[in-house]
Design an enzyme around this catalytic site. Structure first.
Site, PDB file in Angstrom:
ATOM      1  N   LYS A 116      22.212  -9.658  51.990  1.00  0.00           N
ATOM      2  CA  LYS A 116      21.124  -9.920  51.034  1.00  0.00           C
ATOM      3  C   LYS A 116      20.057 -10.932  51.386  1.00  0.00           C
ATOM      4  O   LYS A 116      18.856 -11.086  51.002  1.00  0.00           O
ATOM      5  CB  LYS A 116      21.819 -10.745  50.031  1.00  0.00           C
ATOM      6  CG  LYS A 116      22.823  -9.996  48.989  1.00  0.00           C
ATOM      7  CD  LYS A 116      23.211 -10.880  47.857  1.00  0.00           C
ATOM      8  CE  LYS A 116      24.701  -9.958  47.260  1.00  0.00           C
ATOM      9  NZ  LYS A 116      24.600  -8.984  46.496  1.00  0.00           N
ATOM     10  N   GLU A 200      20.360 -19.446  45.633  1.00  0.00           N
ATOM     11  CA  GLU A 200      19.281 -19.010  44.753  1.00  0.00           C
ATOM     12  C   GLU A 200      19.250 -19.982  43.346  1.00  0.00           C
ATOM     13  O   GLU A 200      20.374 -20.463  42.880  1.00  0.00           O
ATOM     14  CB  GLU A 200      19.511 -17.578  44.207  1.00  0.00           C
ATOM     15  CG  GLU A 200      18.990 -16.643  44.802  1.00  0.00           C
ATOM     16  CD  GLU A 200      19.280 -15.020  44.638  1.00  0.00           C
ATOM     17  OE1 GLU A 200      19.987 -14.941  43.421  1.00  0.00           O
ATOM     18  OE2 GLU A 200      18.944 -14.398  45.389  1.00  0.00           O
ATOM     19  N   HIS A 235      30.321 -11.743  36.838  1.00  0.00           N
ATOM     20  CA  HIS A 235      29.078 -11.127  37.464  1.00  0.00           C
ATOM     21  C   HIS A 235      29.424  -9.412  37.731  1.00  0.00           C
ATOM     22  O   HIS A 235      28.810  -8.928  38.581  1.00  0.00           O
ATOM     23  CB  HIS A 235      28.901 -11.799  38.939  1.00  0.00           C
ATOM     24  CG  HIS A 235      28.676 -13.078  38.822  1.00  0.00           C
ATOM     25  ND1 HIS A 235      27.714 -13.664  37.991  1.00  0.00           N
ATOM     26  CD2 HIS A 235      29.252 -14.159  39.231  1.00  0.00           C
ATOM     27  CE1 HIS A 235      27.471 -15.009  38.024  1.00  0.00           C
ATOM     28  NE2 HIS A 235      28.617 -15.375  38.812  1.00  0.00           N
ATOM     29  N   GLU A 293      18.964  -7.686  44.814  1.00  0.00           N
ATOM     30  CA  GLU A 293      19.313  -6.666  45.960  1.00  0.00           C
ATOM     31  C   GLU A 293      19.085  -5.019  45.578  1.00  0.00           C
ATOM     32  O   GLU A 293      18.813  -4.899  44.505  1.00  0.00           O
ATOM     33  CB  GLU A 293      20.957  -6.913  46.226  1.00  0.00           C
ATOM     34  CG  GLU A 293      21.660  -6.517  45.051  1.00  0.00           C
ATOM     35  CD  GLU A 293      23.293  -6.342  45.158  1.00  0.00           C
ATOM     36  OE1 GLU A 293      23.544  -6.294  46.434  1.00  0.00           O
ATOM     37  OE2 GLU A 293      23.821  -5.929  44.171  1.00  0.00           O
ATOM     38  N   ASN A 295      21.095  -1.662  46.158  1.00  0.00           N
ATOM     39  CA  ASN A 295      22.239  -0.734  46.424  1.00  0.00           C
ATOM     40  C   ASN A 295      22.055   0.526  47.042  1.00  0.00           C
ATOM     41  O   ASN A 295      21.256   1.435  46.296  1.00  0.00           O
ATOM     42  CB  ASN A 295      23.379  -0.791  45.091  1.00  0.00           C
ATOM     43  CG  ASN A 295      23.754  -2.233  44.637  1.00  0.00           C
ATOM     44  OD1 ASN A 295      23.950  -3.028  45.605  1.00  0.00           O
ATOM     45  ND2 ASN A 295      23.834  -2.514  43.555  1.00  0.00           N
ATOM     46  N   ARG A 297      23.248   3.416  47.382  1.00  0.00           N
ATOM     47  CA  ARG A 297      24.200   4.526  46.994  1.00  0.00           C
ATOM     48  C   ARG A 297      24.130   4.945  45.671  1.00  0.00           C
ATOM     49  O   ARG A 297      23.315   4.356  44.837  1.00  0.00           O
ATOM     50  CB  ARG A 297      25.522   3.936  47.356  1.00  0.00           C
ATOM     51  CG  ARG A 297      25.481   2.492  46.322  1.00  0.00           C
ATOM     52  CD  ARG A 297      27.003   2.125  46.274  1.00  0.00           C
ATOM     53  NE  ARG A 297      27.049   0.614  45.989  1.00  0.00           N
ATOM     54  CZ  ARG A 297      27.021   0.195  44.641  1.00  0.00           C
ATOM     55  NH1 ARG A 297      26.989   1.098  43.680  1.00  0.00           N
ATOM     56  NH2 ARG A 297      27.080  -1.098  44.530  1.00  0.00           N
TER      57      ARG A 297
HETATM   58  P1  ADP Z   1      26.584  -8.346  43.835  1.00  0.00           P
HETATM   59  O1  ADP Z   1      26.315  -7.746  45.229  1.00  0.00           O
HETATM   60  O2  ADP Z   1      27.878  -8.762  43.703  1.00  0.00           O
HETATM   61  O3  ADP Z   1      26.286  -7.264  42.639  1.00  0.00           O
HETATM   62  P2  ADP Z   1      24.052  -9.430  42.672  1.00  0.00           P
HETATM   63  O4  ADP Z   1      23.092 -10.078  43.708  1.00  0.00           O
HETATM   64  O5  ADP Z   1      23.853  -8.168  42.286  1.00  0.00           O
HETATM   65  O6  ADP Z   1      25.566  -9.355  43.582  1.00  0.00           O
HETATM   66  O7  ADP Z   1      24.498 -10.236  41.434  1.00  0.00           O
HETATM   67  C1  ADP Z   1      25.571 -10.149  40.603  1.00  0.00           C
HETATM   68  C2  ADP Z   1      25.222 -10.650  39.217  1.00  0.00           C
HETATM   69  O8  ADP Z   1      25.103 -12.074  39.384  1.00  0.00           O
HETATM   70  C3  ADP Z   1      23.818 -10.276  38.560  1.00  0.00           C
HETATM   71  O9  ADP Z   1      23.959  -8.831  37.954  1.00  0.00           O
HETATM   72  C4  ADP Z   1      23.534 -11.290  37.686  1.00  0.00           C
HETATM   73  O10 ADP Z   1      24.254 -11.049  36.421  1.00  0.00           O
HETATM   74  C5  ADP Z   1      24.148 -12.574  38.358  1.00  0.00           C
HETATM   75  N1  ADP Z   1      22.989 -12.989  39.156  1.00  0.00           N
HETATM   76  C6  ADP Z   1      22.643 -12.694  40.259  1.00  0.00           C
HETATM   77  N2  ADP Z   1      21.531 -13.536  40.877  1.00  0.00           N
HETATM   78  C7  ADP Z   1      21.437 -14.568  39.543  1.00  0.00           C
HETATM   79  C8  ADP Z   1      20.346 -15.364  39.638  1.00  0.00           C
HETATM   80  N3  ADP Z   1      19.652 -15.898  40.508  1.00  0.00           N
HETATM   81  N4  ADP Z   1      20.248 -16.007  38.251  1.00  0.00           N
HETATM   82  C9  ADP Z   1      21.333 -15.822  37.483  1.00  0.00           C
HETATM   83  N5  ADP Z   1      22.067 -14.739  37.515  1.00  0.00           N
HETATM   84  C10 ADP Z   1      22.322 -14.085  38.621  1.00  0.00           C
HETATM   85  P1  ADP Z   2      27.774  -1.663  40.738  1.00  0.00           P
HETATM   86  O1  ADP Z   2      26.531  -2.237  40.920  1.00  0.00           O
HETATM   87  O2  ADP Z   2      27.490  -0.002  40.773  1.00  0.00           O
HETATM   88  O3  ADP Z   2      28.695  -1.686  39.753  1.00  0.00           O
HETATM   89  P2  ADP Z   2      29.046  -3.171  42.648  1.00  0.00           P
HETATM   90  O4  ADP Z   2      27.821  -3.576  43.823  1.00  0.00           O
HETATM   91  O5  ADP Z   2      29.519  -4.047  41.678  1.00  0.00           O
HETATM   92  O6  ADP Z   2      28.637  -1.953  41.850  1.00  0.00           O
HETATM   93  O7  ADP Z   2      30.254  -2.701  43.542  1.00  0.00           O
HETATM   94  C1  ADP Z   2      30.293  -1.403  44.052  1.00  0.00           C
HETATM   95  C2  ADP Z   2      31.329  -0.645  43.798  1.00  0.00           C
HETATM   96  O8  ADP Z   2      32.513  -0.887  44.621  1.00  0.00           O
HETATM   97  C3  ADP Z   2      31.956  -1.146  42.471  1.00  0.00           C
HETATM   98  O9  ADP Z   2      31.521  -0.198  41.842  1.00  0.00           O
HETATM   99  C4  ADP Z   2      33.438  -1.459  42.445  1.00  0.00           C
HETATM  100  O10 ADP Z   2      34.220  -0.481  41.669  1.00  0.00           O
HETATM  101  C5  ADP Z   2      33.528  -0.996  43.996  1.00  0.00           C
HETATM  102  N1  ADP Z   2      34.097  -2.459  44.430  1.00  0.00           N
HETATM  103  C6  ADP Z   2      33.578  -3.348  44.701  1.00  0.00           C
HETATM  104  N2  ADP Z   2      34.514  -4.427  45.055  1.00  0.00           N
HETATM  105  C7  ADP Z   2      35.838  -3.565  45.376  1.00  0.00           C
HETATM  106  C8  ADP Z   2      37.061  -4.142  45.716  1.00  0.00           C
HETATM  107  N3  ADP Z   2      37.361  -5.429  45.934  1.00  0.00           N
HETATM  108  N4  ADP Z   2      38.073  -3.115  45.527  1.00  0.00           N
HETATM  109  C9  ADP Z   2      37.806  -1.751  45.157  1.00  0.00           C
HETATM  110  N5  ADP Z   2      36.462  -1.435  44.991  1.00  0.00           N
HETATM  111  C10 ADP Z   2      35.673  -2.194  44.609  1.00  0.00           C
HETATM  112 MG    MG Z   3      24.575  -6.250  42.375  1.00  0.00          MG
END
Ligand code: ADP
Ligand code: ADP
Ligand code: MG
Length: 663
Positions: A116, A200, A235, A293, A295, A297
């Site tokens: 990130k 952040e 989250h 971020e 993703n 995929r």
């Molecule tokens: P991940 O890789 O686990 O998906 P993200 O960076 O996409 O992590 O954040 C996951 C969730 O956390 C977001 O969908 C949002 O709801 C919350 N989030 C992330 N960054 C912020 C932020 N700066 N302020 C408020 N909520 C946040």
């Molecule tokens: P999305 O934004 O598509 O929901 P996330 O960034 O939250 O995806 O996570 C990526 C995918 O990997 C998710 O759909 C989740 O099902 C899978 N995943 C994440 N963490 C785990 C875990 N610890 N074990 C199994 N699957 C996981």
């Molecule tokens: Mg995310």
């Protein structure tokens, strides 16, 4: 087009990819762990190969084993699904080295977006707005805390290698920073083998709005509009929809341009998602969104985009991977209707959303017109503790948002699962809740309304217990009728069960039996009248038609018997009734006051806070057990002394396993 594909995944996404692959004429090759021998994705594939034991690290994450299968079977390409190896640049490289196409972006694009902090730096250079904060290399606690003060509380600590909502902590005050940092680092180290974090600004009234992008190898890149994924818990997305409520043309154009710029900055090919956090405090504004971020995929929630665009994103992935150009330009794309997806999980909302594993006793997923169901298990399946406990995604496409919500609500309400507990009722309450229906919500919505959305179960469902006991005994009677032991005139005769101390004959036509109800021992009186067996418990009296299913006379309750347990559904709530077995008593459940601390689920002990002989007070943290995506804190049930510690940090433990005692 390719002739064959190996799907390096499991569950619903493996099944989903196979569906399109088959329609394109590809031979489908599945891989699976030993726990998944009988899984739906294995049964759905043309061929399937076992690649290792249950834990993902020894099966679905074993790149070399998967490549071996691909080479042996002559697979033309590998589709990684999401999770597992889907964002692993080394795996993508190894595929290329083996002459097998990886259905996804280039290793360099995956790498550029993999961490990130690096992704944010890259996006800043590309002119994409990013969330303000600190994403440098310095990881010293004092330094990071000073940065948090400079940024201004609340802040969010995030694992740079994070995903799935892991390794994230919101911090309100400087005093809490050190502990939150340690928690985030521990979780990140455990999950990703990398404890580095960034800080952040926590955006207030945040909405998660992401853009689907697609690129090809001719330098074309487009966006396929947005998805709103603001309904989250810990989250993690729970409900997603497209388009986003309140979205304006102006904001969509700004976000789309930023997303396409992000994709072009890394020469992106295939399907990707650019996630933004949006300040929803004053409606959606073109200057109120920031990159979080990318993703690299296919995303879990891609079906809502497919619904409103009429495109098959997996087909597009295959075409782009096969070297074709995108068959459309931005101007060709438009939004038709409104789509909403709900993730149906095997988890228990009234018990902290703990994953609820076990064999499926019954499963019905309603699919009326306008509803799409992407399921990962069927009625022959099982939810194991090793992987994400998602059962299915249910997607509704309507002309309007209101239509889609109504359709989704009906489809979920008509569906049922017995065996594992599910979040079905939580989802229907959420969909029907006032704020969500009116498009007035942010990422804090679920937490703010958790008491109404996930009420605790109030007491024992007497009708369910009475019917469950009848179903169990009837099932028993079926066995007995086939065996050389009979029930004569409705009275059990030499029933082997009356030898056990669970049985007590009290008169010829009634019997008290001991059952375990969700782990607590109860006594149900069974009465026979003519040919009918009747269960009496508390104020309830239930009999059942036992030829087909165990349904109560008024059809309000249904019992499903599997492996000696009756799973009774009553208005969506499940009660589990077992014949009492003194060897597996109620003590096996957390919350008993016998002082034994047991693991509430299959998982890993990630931290042990106490030592043998240590004095603890009631409520003190003893250990943390982690399963799937949750950390669960075990606290002392009373003041006392810790004895008999039988688990160590890092150890895998079974559900119900004794970890220690507080005497
Ligand atoms: P991940 O890789 O686990 O998906 P993200 O960076 O996409 O992590 O954040 C996951 C969730 O956390 C977001 O969908 C949002 O709801 C919350 N989030 C992330 N960054 C912020 C932020 N700066 N302020 C408020 N909520 C946040
Ligand atoms: P999305 O934004 O598509 O929901 P996330 O960034 O939250 O995806 O996570 C990526 C995918 O990997 C998710 O759909 C989740 O099902 C899978 N995943 C994440 N963490 C785990 C875990 N610890 N074990 C199994 N699957 C996981
Ligand atoms: Mg995310």
């Amino acid at each position: 087009m390719f002739k064959s594909v190996l799907i390096a995944n499991r569950g619903e996404i493996a099944c989903r990819v196979m569906r399109t692959a088959r329609s394109l004429g590809l031979r489908t090759i599945a891989v699976h762990s030993s726990a998944d021998r009988n899984a739906l994705h294995v049964r759905s594939a043309d061929e399937a190969y076992e690649i290792g034991p249950a834990p993902a690290a020894q099966s679905y994450l074993r790149a070399e084993r998967i490549l071996d299968v691909a080479k042996r079977t002559g697979a033309a390409c590998i589709h990684p699904g999401y999770g597992f190896l889907s964002e692993n640049a080394e795996f993508a490289e190894a595929c290329a080295a083996a002459g097998i196409i990886f259905v996804g972006p280039s290793p360099s694009a995956i790498r550029a977006m993999g961490l990130k902090d690096e992704a944010k730096a890259l996006m800043r250079r590309a002119g994409v707005p990013v969330v303000p904060g600190y994403d440098g290399a310095e990881q010293n606690m004092e330094f990071l805390r000073a940065e948090a003060v400079r940024i201004g509380f609340p802040v969010l600590i995030k694992a740079v290698a994070g995903g799935g909502g892991k390794g994230m902590r919101r911090v309100e005050r400087a005093e809490d920073f050190a502990e939150a940092l340690a928690g985030a680092q521990r979780e990140a180290q455990n999950a990703f083998g990398n404890s580095r974090v960034l800080i952040e600004k926590y955006i207030l009234a945040p909405r998660h709005i992401e853009m689907q992008v697609f690129g090809d190898s001719f330098g074309n890149a487009v966006h396929l509009f947005e998805r709103d994924c603001s309904l989250q818990r810990r989250h993690q997305k729970v409900i997603e929809e497209a388009p986003a409520p309140g979205m304006t043309q102006e904001m969509r154009a700004a976000m789309g341009a930023a997303a396409v710029a992000a994709a072009k900055a890394v020469n992106y090919t295939g399907a990707g998602t650019v996630e933004f956090i949006v300040d929803g405090s004053q409606g959606l504004r073109p200057d109120g969104f920031w990159f979080m971020e990318m993703n690299t995929r296919l995303q879990v929630e891609h079906p809502v985009t497919e619904a409103i665009t009429g495109l098959d994103l997996v087909e597009l992935q295959f075409r782009v991977a096969a070297g074709e150009a995108l068959p459309f330009t931005q101007e060709d794309l438009s939004i038709n209707g409104h789509a909403v997806e709900a993730r149906l999980y095997a988890e228990d909302p009234s018990n902290g959303f703990l994953p609820s594993t076990g064999p499926i006793a019954a499963l019905y997923l309603a699919q009326p017109g306008g509803i799409r169901v992407d399921a990962g298990v069927d009625e022959k399946g099982e939810v194991t503790p090793f992987y994400d406990p998602m059962i299915a995604k249910v997607i509704a496409l309507g002309d309007t948002r209101e239509d889609a919500l109504t359709m989704l609500h009906h489809a979920l309400a008509a569906s049922y699962v017995a065996g594992p507990r599910t979040n079905r009722d939580f989802l229907t309450r959420l969909i029907g809740s006032f704020g969500f229906m009116h498009g007035d919500f942010d990422t804090g919505y679920i937490d703010e309304h958790i008491e109404q959305l996930a009420p605790s179960r109030d007491g024992v469902d007497e009708r369910a217990v009475a019917l469950g006991a009848v179903a169990l005994l009837n099932e028993r009677r079926r066995d007995l009728l086939e065996a050389p032991l009979y029930a004569r005139g409705g009275v059990y005769y030499r029933d082997p069960w009356d030898a056990g101390d669970a049985f007590q004959l009290s008169g010829p036509r009634a019997l008290d039996i001991a059952v375990d109800v969700d782990g607590a021992r109860k006594t149900v009186r069974i009465e026979w009248r003519k040919d009918e067996m009747c269960g009496v418990f508390g104020g309830a009296r239930e009999s059942a038609d036992w030829e087909m299913e165990w349904t109560s006379r008024d059809r309000a309750l249904n019992a499903y018997v599997k492996d000696g347990a009756a799973y009774v559904l009553h208005r969506g709530e499940q009660t589990i009734v077992r014949l009492h077995d003194p060897a597996h008593g109620a003590g096996a459940h957390a919350g008993e006051s016998d002082g034994v601390i047991r693991s509430p689920m299959h998982g890993k002990v990630v931290a042990l806070f106490v030592a043998e002989g240590e004095r603890v007070h009631r409520g003190q943290r003893l250990a943390i057990v982690e399963a799937m995506k949750m950390e669960h804190v075990l606290a002392a049930p009373s003041d006392g002394v810790v004895i008999g510690i039988s688990a160590a940090a890092g150890q895998q433990v079974a559900q119900g396993a004794k970890l220690m005692m507080v005497e």
